[in-house]
Design a protein around this motif. Structure first.
Motif, PDB file in Angstrom:
ATOM      1  N   ASN B  59      39.738  43.061  39.072  1.00 11.10           N
ATOM      2  CA  ASN B  59      38.413  42.906  38.462  1.00 11.10           C
ATOM      3  C   ASN B  59      38.126  41.492  37.974  1.00 11.10           C
ATOM      4  OD1 ASN B  59      37.735  45.659  38.774  1.00 11.10           O
ATOM      5  ND2 ASN B  59      38.990  46.125  36.989  1.00 11.10           N
ATOM      6  N   GLN B  60      38.850  40.541  38.462  1.00  9.78           N
ATOM      7  CA  GLN B  60      38.543  39.176  38.083  1.00  9.78           C
ATOM      8  C   GLN B  60      38.301  38.350  39.333  1.00  9.78           C
ATOM      9  OE1 GLN B  60      41.834  38.158  35.239  1.00  9.78           O
ATOM     10  NE2 GLN B  60      40.096  38.309  33.851  1.00  9.78           N
ATOM     11  N   SER B  61      37.211  37.592  39.260  1.00  9.27           N
ATOM     12  CA  SER B  61      36.789  36.878  40.451  1.00  9.27           C
ATOM     13  C   SER B  61      37.637  35.644  40.687  1.00  9.27           C
ATOM     14  CB  SER B  61      35.329  36.483  40.307  1.00  9.27           C
ATOM     15  OG  SER B  61      35.169  35.642  39.191  1.00  9.27           O
ATOM     16  N   ARG B  62      37.804  35.347  41.927  1.00  7.07           N
ATOM     17  CA  ARG B  62      38.465  34.094  42.330  1.00  7.07           C
ATOM     18  C   ARG B  62      39.824  33.914  41.667  1.00  7.07           C
ATOM     19  NH1 ARG B  62      34.725  30.839  44.913  1.00  7.07           N
ATOM     20  NH2 ARG B  62      32.559  31.457  44.652  1.00  7.07           N
ATOM     21  N   THR B  63      40.577  35.003  41.578  1.00  7.22           N
ATOM     22  CA  THR B  63      41.904  34.877  40.969  1.00  7.22           C
ATOM     23  C   THR B  63      43.011  35.034  42.009  1.00  7.22           C
ATOM     24  OG1 THR B  63      41.899  37.224  40.394  1.00  7.22           O
ATOM     25  CG2 THR B  63      41.156  35.684  38.708  1.00  7.22           C
ATOM     26  N   LEU B  64      42.640  34.917  43.266  1.00  7.74           N
ATOM     27  CA  LEU B  64      43.669  34.954  44.299  1.00  7.74           C
ATOM     28  C   LEU B  64      44.557  33.727  44.174  1.00  7.74           C
ATOM     29  CD1 LEU B  64      41.509  36.077  47.324  1.00  7.74           C
ATOM     30  CD2 LEU B  64      43.487  37.294  46.434  1.00  7.74           C
ATOM     31  N   THR B  65      45.856  33.958  44.229  1.00  4.02           N
ATOM     32  CA  THR B  65      46.772  32.825  44.267  1.00  4.02           C
ATOM     33  C   THR B  65      47.787  33.059  45.368  1.00  4.02           C
ATOM     34  OG1 THR B  65      48.109  33.901  42.552  1.00  4.02           O
ATOM     35  CG2 THR B  65      46.602  32.177  41.829  1.00  4.02           C
ATOM     36  N   SER B  66      48.092  31.993  46.056  1.00  2.00           N
ATOM     37  CA  SER B  66      49.092  32.066  47.108  1.00  2.00           C
ATOM     38  C   SER B  66      50.454  31.814  46.500  1.00  2.00           C
ATOM     39  CB  SER B  66      48.790  31.030  48.181  1.00  2.00           C
ATOM     40  OG  SER B  66      49.920  30.880  49.013  1.00  2.00           O
ATOM     41  N   ASN B  67      51.354  32.768  46.679  1.00  2.00           N
ATOM     42  CA  ASN B  67      52.650  32.651  46.025  1.00  2.00           C
ATOM     43  C   ASN B  67      53.452  31.485  46.568  1.00  2.00           C
ATOM     44  OD1 ASN B  67      52.038  34.842  44.504  1.00  2.00           O
ATOM     45  ND2 ASN B  67      53.006  36.302  45.878  1.00  2.00           N
TER      46      ASN B  67
END
Lengths: 196, 196
Positions: B59-67
């Motif tokens: 539910n938070q936008s633009r919180t994708l992170t590449s490990n």
DNA sequence: CATATATTAGAACAAATGTTCGAAATAAAT
DNA sequence: ATTTATTTCGAACATTTGTTCTAATATATG
């Protein structure tokens, strides 16, 4: 002008990006710095943006970026002994990697591990790592890296005495070396790292 | 299993983060990789997350992170002048930040901007940045940081002469200073950075 | 003190965004 | 060809989020 909140907000954003990998939302900032209203945060963000310390895309969430942020690093190769005949940056010469902030990064950077004490008076010690910008030709008075006889890399001052150019060590026990055709400038020394 | 779209999405996310500094939204991904529905993207994101290649906050936008992309650096504060009375690492003493590789990072690190030339023979120059480990007490022969009269921080060698302990500068024009109750060790100097 | 300036608050709004569900389309396997 | 798994679509929904406006409060300035 009270900079406390502004700084507080700026460092929170930077830390959030560093630690979580993404920017905080305005409401997250508000909560963290004890502001009750999102518009109070906006107020400070506008100021930070005007100062050029932050950037953001309008109407897009979590797109705050810190212009000064060091979170993105790029690695440059460290060259040790130069293998005879092999090009300077050939794999066989590589002894490691060092990272530099992206804002200082250019494709022309590489690092050299210092061997010897010929630059000791310039504060460059044995086994220090110096970063070299191949894109900048060392000028008089600069510290530069030079290739000698295509087999040995050395770091020295560059200076002109009379109408001759010399590699000048920063250590009295070594002598100047005139620059002839067997000396090729590699680039300018731009920074230095040392483990103590 | 068709990995094309999945890889396409993963590299787009990584590039977006590297180049823009923040993660794309799901709709931005959809447009980029020619998927008409956000849920198609979700489908692939779920798979990438299951594989451990991506992370995100719900539910938070633009919180994708590449490990794979997580910053391997952490920042430590740089302390300049010490404001009288204020604790060493108080906000008002902070003049910047420097990043160190995460494998060398500890919570005990901070950095000090050198003022003066008292350590010039140790290759530590005016305006160099030294990193200090508060968790390591400087021993004889070490270069350490010390607090004098709770108002001034200094970097010196630590040495014992006879049965007294001294702060020893690396510059003949300065004198040793005996360590008394007004001198508190802060930590050991562990590395050094210089812009040339 | 009076005035200006800087800062904070509150609320309401519009847009962006993540989530979910069922169904359709496509590809793969039997 | 039939079944199964994979992938895509569409739409609706609930939140999150950025934006804007006005007013209140604090802080500085003369």
């Amino acid at each position: 002008m009270k900079l406390n909140k502004q700084n507080e907000i700026l460092t929170f954003i930077q830390h959030k990006i560093e630690n979580e990998g993404y920017s905080p939302s305005i409401r997250e900032i508000a909560e963290k710095v004890n502001l009750k209203s999102t518009s109070s945060v906006q107020y400070h963000l506008d100021n930070l943006i005007k100062k050029g310390l932050l950037s953001k895309k309008p109407n897009q969430s979590r797109t705050l970026t810190s212009n000064k942020l060091i979170s993105t690093f790029k690695s440059v190769p460290i060259v040790g002994e130069i293998a005879a005949g092999a090009p300077l940056l050939a794999e066989e010469n590589k002894i490691g990697e060092i990272s530099v902030p992206q804002d200082k990064f250019s494709e022309n950077l590489f690092a050299l591990k210092i061997n010897g004490d010929s630059m000791i008076d310039a504060g460059i010690f044995h086994e220090d790592i110096v970063v070299i910008d191949k894109g900048v030709e060392p000028k008089n008075g600069d510290i530069g890296a030079f290739m000698i006889n295509e087999t040995e890399a050395t770091v020295k001052y560059l200076d002109t005495i009379g109408n001759k150019r010399y590699l000048v060590p920063a250590n009295k026990i070594y002598e100047n070396q005139e620059i002839t055709s067997n000396v090729q400038p590699i680039g300018k020394v731009v920074s230095l790292f040392r483990d103590i």
